[in-house]
Write a protein that holds these residues in place. Structure first.
Motif, mmCIF file in Angstrom:
data_model
loop_
_atom_site.group_PDB
_atom_site.id
_atom_site.type_symbol
_atom_site.label_atom_id
_atom_site.label_comp_id
_atom_site.label_asym_id
_atom_site.label_seq_id
_atom_site.Cartn_x
_atom_site.Cartn_y
_atom_site.Cartn_z
ATOM 1 N N UNK A 93 -4.530 -0.982 10.765
ATOM 2 C CA UNK A 93 -3.058 -0.877 10.718
ATOM 3 C C UNK A 93 -2.606 0.579 10.589
ATOM 4 N N UNK A 94 -1.417 0.855 11.109
ATOM 5 C CA UNK A 94 -0.863 2.214 11.081
ATOM 6 C C UNK A 94 0.331 2.333 10.149
ATOM 7 N N UNK A 95 0.756 1.241 9.540
ATOM 8 C CA UNK A 95 1.976 1.194 8.720
ATOM 9 C C UNK A 95 3.231 1.305 9.575
ATOM 10 N N UNK A 96 3.159 0.858 10.790
ATOM 11 C CA UNK A 96 4.367 0.752 11.624
ATOM 12 C C UNK A 96 4.708 -0.712 11.754
ATOM 13 N N UNK A 97 4.008 -1.416 12.633
ATOM 14 C CA UNK A 97 4.259 -2.844 12.820
ATOM 15 C C UNK A 97 3.557 -3.655 11.730
ATOM 16 N N UNK A 98 2.368 -3.221 11.341
ATOM 17 C CA UNK A 98 1.594 -3.868 10.282
ATOM 18 C C UNK A 98 1.474 -2.910 9.105
ATOM 19 N N UNK A 99 1.613 -3.436 7.907
ATOM 20 C CA UNK A 99 1.510 -2.585 6.720
ATOM 21 C C UNK A 99 0.086 -2.640 6.161
ATOM 22 N N UNK A 100 -0.161 -1.843 5.151
ATOM 23 C CA UNK A 100 -1.450 -1.843 4.470
ATOM 24 C C UNK A 100 -2.435 -0.826 5.016
ATOM 25 N N UNK A 101 -1.930 0.220 5.650
ATOM 26 C CA UNK A 101 -2.813 1.198 6.285
ATOM 27 C C UNK A 101 -3.751 1.871 5.292
ATOM 28 N N UNK A 102 -3.236 2.365 4.175
ATOM 29 C CA UNK A 102 -4.100 3.124 3.265
ATOM 30 C C UNK A 102 -5.251 2.259 2.753
ATOM 31 N N UNK A 103 -4.981 1.015 2.397
ATOM 32 C CA UNK A 103 -6.042 0.125 1.916
ATOM 33 C C UNK A 103 -7.043 -0.182 3.032
ATOM 34 N N UNK A 104 -6.539 -0.481 4.229
ATOM 35 C CA UNK A 104 -7.426 -0.816 5.351
ATOM 36 C C UNK A 104 -8.327 0.354 5.719
ATOM 37 N N UNK A 105 -7.765 1.550 5.788
ATOM 38 C CA UNK A 105 -8.551 2.732 6.152
ATOM 39 C C UNK A 105 -9.552 3.082 5.053
ATOM 40 N N UNK A 106 -9.175 2.903 3.782
ATOM 41 C CA UNK A 106 -10.119 3.151 2.678
ATOM 42 C C UNK A 106 -11.296 2.185 2.740
ATOM 43 N N UNK A 107 -11.009 0.902 2.995
ATOM 44 C CA UNK A 107 -12.071 -0.099 3.119
ATOM 45 C C UNK A 107 -12.994 0.241 4.290
ATOM 46 N N UNK A 108 -12.401 0.690 5.391
ATOM 47 C CA UNK A 108 -13.197 1.071 6.555
ATOM 48 C C UNK A 108 -14.133 2.236 6.204
ATOM 49 N N UNK A 109 -13.618 3.220 5.477
ATOM 50 C CA UNK A 109 -14.443 4.346 5.056
ATOM 51 C C UNK A 109 -15.621 3.897 4.215
ATOM 52 N N UNK A 110 -15.389 2.949 3.316
ATOM 53 C CA UNK A 110 -16.485 2.414 2.491
ATOM 54 C C UNK A 110 -17.482 1.633 3.340
ATOM 55 N N UNK A 111 -16.984 0.857 4.287
ATOM 56 C CA UNK A 111 -17.823 0.043 5.157
ATOM 57 C C UNK A 111 -18.793 0.908 5.966
ATOM 58 N N UNK A 112 -18.302 1.967 6.583
ATOM 59 C CA UNK A 112 -19.166 2.770 7.462
ATOM 60 C C UNK A 112 -20.192 3.595 6.688
ATOM 61 N N UNK A 113 -19.993 3.787 5.415
ATOM 62 C CA UNK A 113 -20.977 4.541 4.626
ATOM 63 C C UNK A 113 -22.295 3.785 4.488
ATOM 64 N N UNK A 114 -22.318 2.513 4.877
ATOM 65 C CA UNK A 114 -23.558 1.732 4.867
ATOM 66 C C UNK A 114 -24.331 1.905 6.171
ATOM 67 N N UNK A 115 -23.774 2.673 7.095
ATOM 68 C CA UNK A 115 -24.410 2.898 8.392
ATOM 69 C C UNK A 115 -25.196 4.199 8.382
ATOM 70 N N UNK A 116 -26.268 4.273 9.176
ATOM 71 C CA UNK A 116 -27.020 5.531 9.264
ATOM 72 C C UNK A 116 -26.160 6.648 9.850
#
Length: 170
Positions: A93-116
């Motif tokens: 989400x970008x916080x335009x049409x859909x809200x919750x961008x900061x939480x979604x992007x933070x979760x994504x950052x945590x998710x990818x840290x499990x990748x090589x």
């Protein structure tokens, strides 16, 4: 056959011959007919919104690529992809049409840290300020306009150890 680029998509310096070259390459490498019903999918798709997943399934079926994709509907904190993809492409989400961008992007950052670290993350956004919540280093940015919206397709490094401060390069 050659096709004009979609009228709603414009990129700086883009030319019809570039589009035709890319289209020809895509037609040559089209794998839809080669994929058997029992073969593992080439693409893993996940969204926490059931309606978005249903829309994606319908669009994939219409494009004839539904057998190439394994869809799931889970929060990214609970999503465990089978194996490790070489590339992650996402459109949080970008916080335009859909809200919750900061939480979604933070979760994504945590998710990818499990990748090589040799893997890569690409994001599509119309709000580049949202990417700061990844706390990852931006390595590349491709800007374009689609349907009157300025967008950025960005590549991020997946860190080996500690998260890095975000830097912007073009």
């Amino acid at each position: 056959p050659h096709y004009a680029p979609p009228r709603s998509v414009h990129w700086p310096g883009g030319k019809d011959e570039d589009w035709n070259r890319i289209w020809d390459m895509a037609c040559v490498s089209d794998k839809r007919k080669e994929l058997s019903a029992t073969q593992d999918p080439l693409i893993l798709a996940n969204d926490h919104h059931k309606g978005a997943v249903e829309l994606s399934i319908r669009a994939a079926a219409e494009a004839g690529v539904h057998r190439m994709i394994r869809f799931s509907c889970k929060d990214i904190n609970k999503y465990e992809p089978p194996g490790c993809s070489d590339v992650i492409i996402t459109n949080p989400p970008w916080d335009r049409r859909l809200s919750g961008a900061s939480e979604a992007w933070s979760k994504l950052g945590s998710f990818v840290r499990h990748y090589p670290p040799e893997k890569s993350l690409w994001t599509l956004t119309g709000n580049t300020a949202s990417t700061k919540h990844l706390n990852l280093r931006k390595m590349k940015s491709v800007r374009f306009n689609a349907a009157g919206v300025d967008l950025s397709f960005d590549k991020f490094d997946i860190p080996e150890e500690e998260p890095l401060e975000q830097t912007i390069t073009s």
